[in-house]
Design an enzyme around this catalytic site. Sequence first.
Site, PDB file in Angstrom:
ATOM      1  N   GLY A 155      41.414  46.443  32.503  1.00  8.19           N
ATOM      2  CA  GLY A 155      42.750  46.033  32.092  1.00  8.19           C
ATOM      3  C   GLY A 155      42.690  44.795  31.211  1.00  8.19           C
ATOM      4  N   SER A 156      43.723  43.960  31.359  1.00  3.16           N
ATOM      5  CA  SER A 156      43.894  42.844  30.417  1.00  3.16           C
ATOM      6  C   SER A 156      42.762  41.821  30.456  1.00  3.16           C
ATOM      7  CB  SER A 156      45.203  42.141  30.707  1.00  3.16           C
ATOM      8  OG  SER A 156      46.241  43.078  30.726  1.00  3.16           O
ATOM      9  N   THR A 157      41.986  41.783  31.549  1.00  7.26           N
ATOM     10  CA  THR A 157      40.885  40.804  31.593  1.00  7.26           C
ATOM     11  C   THR A 157      39.855  41.105  30.505  1.00  7.26           C
ATOM     12  OG1 THR A 157      40.004  42.163  33.377  1.00  7.26           O
ATOM     13  CG2 THR A 157      40.946  40.049  33.992  1.00  7.26           C
TER      14      THR A 157
END
Lengths: 633, 187
Positions: free
Chosen positions: A348-350
């Site tokens: 995801g956004s990481t």
Amino acid sequence: MTKPQLRKSLRKSKYHSSVNDRSQRKNSAPKQIPAKKTFLSRLLLVWGMLVLSALGLAGRLYYLQIVNPTITYKQAPEGKTLKQIARDQQSTKLRFYMPRRQIVDRQRNVLAVDRITYELYAHPYLFKRNLDKVPPEQVAEKLAEILENKTSEELLKHFSQRDRGIPIAKNLPESVKEKIEKLRIDGLDLTQNYSRFYPYEEVSAEVVGYVNRDRQRRPQAGVEYTQQKLLERPELSWLLKRSFMIFQKKNQSIFYPGELKNVKKMLKFDDLSLQLTIDLRLQQAARAALKEKMEQYKAKRGAVIVMDVRDGSIAALVNEPTYNPNFYEKYSVELFKNWAITDLYEPGSTFKPINVAIALDAGVIKPSDVFEDTGKIKIDGWEIRNHDYATKGAHGTLTLAEILQRSSNVGMIKIINRMDRRDYYHRLQKLGLEEKLEFDLPGYAPGHLKNEIEFTVKSIEAATTSFGQGFSLTPLKLIQLHSAIANGGKLVTPHVVKGLVDFNGYLHWQPSFESKQVFSPQTTHSVLEMMETVVEEGSGQASKVPGYRIAGKTGTAQKVSGGSSGYDATAKITSFVGIFPVESPRYAVLAVVDEPKGEHTYGSTVAAPIVGSVIESLIAIEGIPPFEKGSGE
Amino acid sequence: MSALPKPSIDDYSIPSKHYSSRRTRYRKNSLSSKARQSQSKDGSFPQSSDRALQRSSPQTFQFPQVQPLPAKLKVLLLVQKSSLGLALILIASSIAVYVSTVRIPELWSKKYQDLETLQRQERQLVAANESLKHKLAQQAQEKDSNLALITSNNTIFIPQAPPSQPKQTNLEEDLRETSLKNMPMGY
């Protein structure tokens, strides 16, 4: 009397006696003839018998030694030659147990040590005290007092099974052994064993692993498994002549290894122990922080990894739930694998800062570039929205730092769209996403990318990858990539083994690790500054520690569901990665919480506070001073 | 060396002559028989058998011709001497055998047992010590333990002091100061 005289007299007497003999024989000769014959025949008979038996013995000896040198009578072991039997009787095999090396942490707290335990066997036919018989009831009663988890009825039942060799209890400590010995009852047999003891129980279980408690002592998980060669010290054994090397004296057996070679072998030991890069205090603090949030959100599982970005050494690796290696048999097999290493997930956004770094390195964007965030975008017929589109709509013009702060999916798609998809794919591959990583813990799973053709043909693939979905990696790989951003672009090898350390703390052996440059230092520097604004102004504020510069990135990814539809609407995996201190990065901290339940379950609410408290502990443990403006970098 | 008076050659030559003459005489005596050595040293000879010889030839002194010892006696003497040596060798070797087969294994095994006990105790101590540490840490983590965690707020960070410059000193001034200090005030 002179000598000649004496001789003469002797001769005379001989002569006389012989004359007498002759006269006697002459007189009795006719009568004695039959007696002489019987005497001779008797003599011959005896002689013949003796000779015959000697011959027989010789024949038997010949047969046993040369014709058929195996013994078939009952007492002798089957199929053994006399030579073998003789060797067995004359010598004995000595075994010396060499304890397994200890495992210690960074501060040399002992995480695993060998301990002597005892197994208790009962032989009811031998139950005696000072030659008086002791009834089994009495023995059972006395034993039940000592062994806490057995009642005297249970013991009696055991005793009635057989009359000898009944296993009663295992893993008895020294104290229990002494109590049993004080009973002075014959027929209670204690055999010595070694078993692995983990004083810190579950604190470092996911790293250290455990060793089976049977005789083979096979390691099953963790460092115990992978570092078997360093930890195990083979048992010493050799044949020893029984003749005078071993004897009993005052109830104390005396033995002597005899040859100098054996003595040297026996005394060849060291006090080296295997040191890990794990810091037990940090491990404990990370676990406490993770546990607290997991209980709050009733999460399925969670993991925290703290990595030293300079060399890839791991200071803490926590999995929840975990197990106590001292009682490993009570836990399900699922817990023995380290899911932060073995299980793939969509980051995801990481992963967004990594994508920004790739784009900066490719030269398609500059740190000062701005992008128009429309809130939603259509690619290949799929509509992709920002996570906050429903509440906030379009964000408008965003800088790179703002794209990260607000975790804008549209902004990321627009960045990656500037790149050639093939080039993007190759740059992802260069990060080693799909490569096997030789890690000190077993079961590392290489990440998974779509195949190259699919990736380059369909624009949706690059688009989803830009915000961290559509591919998978392990949490360990993710923190390795973030370490590269922290340390100026070097992809370091994650590891938990520091080396072999002696009693004084000097390292005698150290593994060597490679690192390769994957980003340019300028790129990582600017990405790190962007990530700092995420903590200062964006979604990562929960990880803030006043006075310190922390960079970070939240992630809330949908989980891939088992069905063909793609993603599960309710199951999320929340994560936060923090890098600290920004002025000279030392640690990267990743917290991943799987399936937190309830409202407001995001990387910013679930995982970021965990990283915040881990960083607090790091500051305390390492004594890292707060950042002072003007102090320089 | 040079301060000492040089000894003259005569000082040594005279006694050396004396000694040599005596030695030759002694050698003659010893030639006769080994058994009579002790007697010939002090010069007195057995009276009974040699008197006749002395009387018959007073001019030339003749040493008594001693009959060699009987062979058996010689053998016995040899046996006596060698048995003494043999006994000594036997005693030494039996001690050596005892030491190597009984004493050394005994000592060795005792020492090895000590070593094993120590190693075992070490492991037990390590295990006990670490278990205690773990218990303490667990107690500290309980909420009502009243123990404060170290945070950046309750920690004092002392900035590193700049490396101190060595003080510039003037030797002459220093000397003048000390000499003034030591001067009695009355003068």
